[in-house]
Design an enzyme around this catalytic site. Structure first.
Site, PDB file in Angstrom:
ATOM      1  N   ASP A   1       1.313   4.642   1.975  1.00 20.26           N
ATOM      2  CA  ASP A   1       0.904   5.044   3.315  1.00 20.26           C
ATOM      3  C   ASP A   1       0.075   6.331   3.285  1.00 20.26           C
ATOM      4  O   ASP A   1       0.068   7.070   2.298  1.00 20.26           O
ATOM      5  CB  ASP A   1       2.132   5.217   4.209  1.00 20.26           C
ATOM      6  CG  ASP A   1       1.818   4.927   5.659  1.00 20.26           C
ATOM      7  OD1 ASP A   1       1.318   3.822   5.942  1.00 20.26           O
ATOM      8  OD2 ASP A   1       2.058   5.797   6.503  1.00 20.26           O
TER       9      ASP A   1
ATOM     10  N   ASP B   1       0.845  -1.201   0.000  1.00 18.66           N
ATOM     11  CA  ASP B   1       0.000   0.000   0.000  1.00 18.66           C
ATOM     12  C   ASP B   1       0.874   1.241   0.000  1.00 18.66           C
ATOM     13  O   ASP B   1       2.058   1.192   0.347  1.00 18.66           O
ATOM     14  CB  ASP B   1      -0.904   0.016   1.236  1.00 18.66           C
ATOM     15  CG  ASP B   1      -0.089  -0.043   2.526  1.00 18.66           C
ATOM     16  OD1 ASP B   1       0.253   1.034   3.058  1.00 18.66           O
ATOM     17  OD2 ASP B   1       0.217  -1.147   3.008  1.00 18.66           O
TER      18      ASP B   1
END
Length: 223
Positions: A165, A163
């Site tokens: 952040d 991902d």
């Protein structure tokens, strides 16, 4: 080469990052003869150029945890180990070579900040970490690395980016379900990389900085 696998969170992912008994895990691996330790983990990226699905071969750690025993030296036993370079470059080199051989998109080096968790960072925290120059964020890399060094094990970390952040402009915030889904999507190539790297590990170790005590007699016995 004989290999051992240990799920740090326990079977079924039962322990939070703060509940993981890192000392017991590292001691158990050492006690069955492990000399080369490859840590694998899902991480968040602090840089838009490092995107989900890519790997980073970590070379530095920043500890931002608060609740974890992080040494075997205590209760009247004092020891100080060299830790300026927390990752074994020979083992990290084997991982890099394996990634090149497998054609896996990867990044050579990156500072990994380890937070306590289990909650993800706020946007303000994430922006602050990024401003410090950190590239990756996770909750389990520390104290694994330093405990491995204290027990004179060669340690390297593969970080799979799952991902962007929360502090990154294009990041929407981190959800656990998305992290697990991204990790699952990349599990096949990830496993193949580890197998390839294991084949590239030397039969004998010749990395003096990983031998933290360098012949010094310890006041306790290593397993």
């Amino acid at each position: 080469m004989k290999c051992v696998f240990l799920p740090r969170h326990g079977r079924g992912h039962r322990f939070t990052p703060s509940e993981v008994n890192y000392r017991a895990n590292i001691w158990a691996l050492k006690s069955v003869g492990v000399k080369w330790l490859i840590s694998v983990s899902a991480v968040g990226s602090m840089r838009e150029v490092i995107v989900p699905g890519e790997l980073v071969m970590v070379d530095q750690f920043i500890d931002r945890t608060r609740m974890r025993p992080c040494t075997f030296f205590e209760d009247g036993v004092v020891g100080h180990v060299m830790f300026s370079d927390p990752v074994c470059e020979i083992l990290r080199g084997a991982l890099l070579e394996a990634a090149r051989a497998e054609g896996i998109v990867h990044h050579d080096g990156g500072t990994y900040v380890c937070i306590e968790g289990p909650q993800f960072s706020t946007r303000a925290e994430s922006r602050w970490f990024a401003d410090q120059g950190f590239r990756l964020i996770n909750m389990t890399g520390y104290p694994e690395a330093v405990l491995a060094r204290e027990l004179e094990m060669c340690y390297a970390a593969i970080a799979l980016v799952t991902d962007l952040d929360a502090g990154i402009e294009s990041g929407a915030g981190v959800r656990a379900v998305d992290v697990f889904a991204e990790f699952e999507r990349n599990l096949g190539p990830f496993k193949q990389l580890v197998h390839e790297a294991i084949d590239g590990v030397p039969a004998e170790r010749d990395c003096e900085h990983c031998l933290a005590h360098q012949g010094v007699e310890l006041p306790f016995d290593l397993p």
